[in-house]
Motif scaffolding. Sequence first.
Motif, short mmCIF file in Angstrom:
data_model
loop_
_atom_site.label_atom_id
_atom_site.label_comp_id
_atom_site.label_asym_id
_atom_site.label_seq_id
_atom_site.Cartn_x
_atom_site.Cartn_y
_atom_site.Cartn_z
N LEU A 87 0.82 -1.21 0.00
CA LEU A 87 0.00 0.00 0.00
C LEU A 87 0.86 1.27 0.00
N LYS A 88 2.03 1.20 0.67
CA LYS A 88 2.93 2.36 0.70
C LYS A 88 3.45 2.66 -0.70
N ILE A 89 3.72 1.63 -1.46
CA ILE A 89 4.24 1.82 -2.81
C ILE A 89 3.18 2.50 -3.69
N ILE A 90 1.92 2.06 -3.56
CA ILE A 90 0.84 2.62 -4.36
C ILE A 90 0.46 4.01 -3.85
N GLY A 91 0.67 4.25 -2.54
CA GLY A 91 0.31 5.53 -1.94
C GLY A 91 -1.15 5.56 -1.48
N LEU A 92 -1.67 4.39 -1.14
CA LEU A 92 -3.05 4.25 -0.73
C LEU A 92 -3.11 3.98 0.77
N PRO A 93 -3.88 4.75 1.55
CA PRO A 93 -3.99 4.49 2.97
C PRO A 93 -4.67 3.14 3.25
N ARG A 94 -4.28 2.51 4.35
CA ARG A 94 -4.85 1.20 4.71
C ARG A 94 -6.35 1.26 4.93
N SER A 95 -6.81 2.36 5.55
CA SER A 95 -8.23 2.46 5.88
C SER A 95 -9.11 2.42 4.63
N ILE A 96 -8.67 3.07 3.58
CA ILE A 96 -9.45 3.08 2.34
C ILE A 96 -9.45 1.70 1.70
N TYR A 97 -8.32 1.04 1.70
CA TYR A 97 -8.23 -0.28 1.07
C TYR A 97 -9.14 -1.28 1.78
N TYR A 98 -9.07 -1.34 3.10
CA TYR A 98 -9.86 -2.33 3.81
C TYR A 98 -11.35 -1.95 3.83
N TYR A 99 -11.65 -0.68 3.83
CA TYR A 99 -13.05 -0.26 3.80
C TYR A 99 -13.70 -0.71 2.50
#
Length: 108
Positions: free
Chosen positions: A2-14
């Motif tokens: 997720l750090k590589i893509i620049g996406l926060p964890r909360s958005i991904y899991y939501y």
Amino acid sequence: MLKIIGLPRSIYYYQKNYKVKEKQVSEGRPAPGYSSTKDGKKIADEQIIEWLLEEIKGDAYACKYRKLTKHIRRHYDLIINKKKIYRLCKELDILRPNERKRSLIQDA
């Protein structure tokens, strides 16, 4: 990852766990089919319908349901809600169309 893509964890899991639930609409409690007088006697809806039709007989336009409610309460000593009168009038198709309020400011 997720750090590589620049996406926060909360958005991904939501987004991953998000499911749409179907709404179930309840119809509410069924109407009892009668109303009571101040003495406690039960009056059937059919009798109330007859009284309503008696009241609007001769009028070109049907009366408003709030006025009908007051009349029924006063003349027949009935304990009845304006919403019930509205429902009965709607069944009989004797409701007046809604009148829109005119604005005081005229468009130029």
